[in-house]
Scaffold this motif. Structure first.
Motif, PDB file in Angstrom:
ATOM      1  N   ARG A 125       0.844  -1.371   0.086  1.00  0.00           N
ATOM      2  CA  ARG A 125       0.160   0.156   0.130  1.00  0.00           C
ATOM      3  C   ARG A 125       0.881   1.224   0.009  1.00  0.00           C
ATOM      4  N   VAL A 126       0.370   2.173  -0.730  1.00  0.00           N
ATOM      5  CA  VAL A 126       0.929   3.635  -0.686  1.00  0.00           C
ATOM      6  C   VAL A 126       0.315   4.498   0.358  1.00  0.00           C
ATOM      7  N   ILE A 127       1.282   5.203   1.367  1.00  0.00           N
ATOM      8  CA  ILE A 127       0.767   5.755   2.403  1.00  0.00           C
ATOM      9  C   ILE A 127       1.348   7.220   2.174  1.00  0.00           C
ATOM     10  N   ILE A 128       0.365   8.279   2.507  1.00  0.00           N
ATOM     11  CA  ILE A 128       0.824   9.821   2.206  1.00  0.00           C
ATOM     12  C   ILE A 128       0.524  10.406   3.707  1.00  0.00           C
ATOM     13  N   VAL A 129       1.492  10.867   4.212  1.00  0.00           N
ATOM     14  CA  VAL A 129       1.358  11.642   5.464  1.00  0.00           C
ATOM     15  C   VAL A 129       1.213  12.944   5.575  1.00  0.00           C
TER      16      VAL A 129
END
Length: 143
Positions: A125-129
């Protein structure tokens, strides 16, 4: 057995058994999907249980995954010298049911990453903070 089917009863009580005309297949990355040969359709959810599944783990020793000229995945068993379109890992699938936090679960500035991510698999999964600077350091009126 034919009498059981005629009476509308399956010869098994397994809810995971597929209805007639259905086939279980896997994608290259291990997701299980279901092919309905009667209606010529596919779907991600099991036709009886409605659950999504993914194969767990690597291929057994001596097995290799290949793709045919039509783009369909097949499996080669080098030990027994045979090929099949049936993924040998299908017996070891896991349910893809991400745990959702309860409506009463609240996170605040004291929550740790481990508390928030407990029981969640973020593999692939790609996580954007966002807002990463909020809450870091002291407020201007703190001493």
């Amino acid at each position: 057995m034919a009498a059981l089917k005629y009476a509308g009863l399956d010869d098994t009580d397994s809810e995971d058994e597929l209805p007639p005309g259905w086939e279980e297949r896997t994608t290259k990355d291990g997701w299980v999907y279901y092919a309905n040969h009667d209606e010529l359709k596919t779907q991600w959810e099991h036709p009886k249980t409605g659950k999504r599944r993914k194969v767990a783990g690597d291929l057994p020793y001596g097995w290799e995954q290949e793709t045919d000229e039509h783009g369909q995945v097949f499996f080669v068993d080098h030990i027994n010298k045979r090929t099949t379109y049936l993924d040998p890992r299908l017996a070891f699938t896991v349910e893809d049911a991400p745990e959702k936090p309860s409506a009463r679960q609240k996170y605040d500035g004291n929550s740790t990453a481990m508390e928030i991510l407990q029981g969640r698999d973020l593999t692939g999964r790609v996580i954007i903070v966002t807002g990463a600077n909020a809450g870091i350091g002291k407020f201007p009126n703190e001493s």
